[in-house]
Design an enzyme around this catalytic site. Structure first.
Site, PDB file in Angstrom:
ATOM      1  N   LYS A 249       0.849  -1.203   0.000  1.00  0.00           N
ATOM      2  CA  LYS A 249       0.000   0.000   0.000  1.00  0.00           C
ATOM      3  C   LYS A 249       0.879   1.246   0.000  1.00  0.00           C
ATOM      4  O   LYS A 249       1.978   1.221   0.556  1.00  0.00           O
ATOM      5  CB  LYS A 249      -0.852   0.026   1.272  1.00  0.00           C
ATOM      6  CG  LYS A 249      -2.022  -0.936   1.280  1.00  0.00           C
ATOM      7  CD  LYS A 249      -2.843  -0.755   2.547  1.00  0.00           C
ATOM      8  CE  LYS A 249      -3.991  -1.743   2.622  1.00  0.00           C
ATOM      9  NZ  LYS A 249      -4.999  -1.560   1.573  1.00  0.00           N
ATOM     10  N   ARG A 323     -10.439 -11.201   0.986  1.00  0.00           N
ATOM     11  CA  ARG A 323     -11.318 -12.182   0.333  1.00  0.00           C
ATOM     12  C   ARG A 323     -10.696 -13.573   0.343  1.00  0.00           C
ATOM     13  O   ARG A 323     -11.415 -14.574   0.324  1.00  0.00           O
ATOM     14  CB  ARG A 323     -11.667 -11.706  -1.086  1.00  0.00           C
ATOM     15  CG  ARG A 323     -10.473 -11.528  -1.991  1.00  0.00           C
ATOM     16  CD  ARG A 323     -10.793 -10.717  -3.237  1.00  0.00           C
ATOM     17  NE  ARG A 323     -10.854  -9.287  -2.970  1.00  0.00           N
ATOM     18  CZ  ARG A 323     -11.165  -8.376  -3.878  1.00  0.00           C
ATOM     19  NH1 ARG A 323     -11.465  -8.741  -5.111  1.00  0.00           N
ATOM     20  NH2 ARG A 323     -11.195  -7.089  -3.569  1.00  0.00           N
TER      21      ARG A 323
END
Ligand code: BES
Ligand code: ZN
Ligand code: ZN
Length: 478
Positions: A249, A323
């Site tokens: 990130k 996920r």
């Protein structure tokens, strides 16, 4: 914080301070003791506008209407303004029976502050709150107050977990919190360590956690009352830190990524609240607790992982890790428990924050009835949720050339929905109508005060799901 109800008129009650709610649109017409001063300082009674008249021992706060949502927020704002003051007791008039629960919730939610990392603690000194209920029936309020206290305290419990930094709250610590809660509240608790997780073939979850010195845990808590009316499974995303992994990130986005355990923390809070309300529902809480880091052993863009269900997943972005963890945790939950309802809570996508804003959760799933139930629960709780629809064109964007499915979409658009669609691939066919996915990436953690929520973790989901469970009980009785 102790709440006392009394029939005594407000002026006969002894307390350090009185909180007076002013309905905005009535301000001009009603008689108010301090009208002159209030007008002098330009007080208008707008929602959450607070003014303390210290010499008079009165605090005025504006509300839009005498309804649960504005009352909860106004009361929370009022009490928050008293943090660090020396007042010990408060009195307030109950304007309507329908707002008692919201009022008590407002007091508890608004009094929250997180001081763990401050050397000087700013705490609230208010111990007693006296509510003047007029000639209403005392008895009918007892259960509303009890529920309010349980749910609001469970929300504050969740806030504390989320606000704790990744060095103080990693998977093993989440498991310890679960164990401690289980012991105190009579829940069943099973913790899977890496060896057990491997035995369960939860390879997607294990890959995400591989580069971290903090090894993963899978947590299962259960509330098992006698003769339950239904069985509910809750699944929480428990990324105790999300650096993004090798798809690192940008540094600004990384700062608040302790928030990525908000789904897991909400599941813990909900387990606390259902066990204390002793609802006649069997409730299971499952948490995939993992830290997503970089290092020589990190999983990589380009890897193909075989999940617990046997489906292969092409990893094209290691920052879409939630996920992967949920895919395995959802499979494990479905294997362990045959539930009537399955809710997952996850800070899953930045796209949901872009789509619906910071204050709202996005809900997805195949069943309109279930989604409506979540909307109703949220409305009662004072939280915001909105439905996002699935469609077959977005489903196609998850196709992979090398594996059964890809962990990111090939389109820049619709990221919240494609993440939901990815999760759906790991919901068994017979469970598709029983499942709702709740993306709480926006409201779980906001870096300013909003309504009854503090800066930082809000504990989002605890109040909504507690209400959903109460709705299930209510509908079963009628
Ligand atoms: N934990 C983040 C999502 C998130 C973002 C939560 C901002 C709260 C605030 C999640 O793991 C993530 O990084 N998702 C990616 C997915 C993308 C790579 C497809 C995202 O949203 O950018
Ligand atoms: Zn991520
Ligand atoms: Zn994440």
């Amino acid at each position: 914080m102790d709440f006392k109800l009394t029939r005594e008129p407000i002026d006969n009650i002894e307390a350090d301070l009185e909180i007076i709610l002013i309905v905005n649109r009535d301000f001009q017409t009603i008689s108010i003791k301090d009208r002159e001063i209030l007008e002098k300082v330009n007080f208008k009674g707008e929602q959450d506008e607070v003014i303390l008249l210290a010499e008079k021992n009165r605090l005025y706060v504006g509300v839009e209407a005498i309804e649960p949502m504005p009352i909860r927020t106004a009361v929370a704002t009022a009490i928050r303004s008293l943090i660090a003051t020396k007042y010990k007791s408060l009195k307030i008039v109950l304007e309507s029976s329908t707002t008692i629960r919201a009022m008590v919730e407002g007091f508890i939610l608004g009094s929250y502050s997180f001081n763990r990392y401050k050397s000087k603690q700013s705490k609230l000194n208010i111990k007693n709150i006296i509510i003047s209920i007029g000639n209403r029936n005392l008895k009918e309020f007892n259960s509303a107050i009890k529920q309010a206290k349980i749910v609001a305290k469970a929300t504050n419990f969740t806030r504390d977990i989320v606000n704790t930094t990744p060095d103080d709250c990693y998977p093993k610590i989440l498991a310890n919190i679960a164990k401690k809660l289980a012991k105190k509240n009579g829940l069943e608790c099973n913790i899977l360590k890496p060896r057990d997780i491997k035995r369960e073939n939860m390879n997607a979850l294990l890959s995400v956690g591989r580069a971290s010195r903090h090894k993963p845990r899978v947590i299962h808590l259960a509330h098992r009352p006698k003769n339950p009316i239904a069985t509910v499974s809750l699944i929480g995303k428990g990324l105790t830190y999300d650096s993004g992994g090798l798809s690192l990130k940008p540094s600004d986005s990384m700062v608040t990524m302790k928030l990525d355990k908000s789904g897991a923390s909400a599941v813990l809070g909900i387990m606390k609240s259902v066990s204390e309300m002793n609802l006649p529902i069997e409730v299971h809480g499952f948490i995939g607790a993992v830290e997503n880091m970089i290092g020589g052993d990190a999983y990589k863009p380009g890897d193909v992982l075989v999940a617990k269900s046997g489906k292969s997943i092409e990893v094209r972005n290691t920052d879409a890790e939630g996920r992967l963890v949920l895919a395995d945790t959802l499979c494990y939950a479905q294997q362990e428990v045959k539930a009537d309802y399955i809710f997952d809570l996850a800070t899953l996508t930045g796209a949901s924050v872009v789509g619906v804003g910071q204050y709202t959760a996005a809900i997805m799933g195949e069943s309109s009835r279930l989604k409506d139930m979540v909307v109703e629960g949220a409305n009662m709780a004072g939280e915001f949720v909105t439905k996002l629809d699935f469609n077959r064109y977005l489903r196609k964007t998850l196709k992979s050339e090398v594996a059964d499915i890809c962990n990111i979409s090939n389109s820049r658009y619709g990221g919240a929905v494609t993440a939901g669609l990815f999760l759906e691939e790991f919901i068994d066919r017979e469970n598709r109508d029983k499942w709702v996915h709740i993306d709480i990436a926006g409201p779980a953690f906001v870096e300013h005060v909003w309504g009854e929520n503090p800066h930082g973790a809000s504990g989002f989901g605890v109040r909504t799901i507690s209400r959903v469970l109460e709705i299930l009980v209510r509908d079963n009785q009628s």
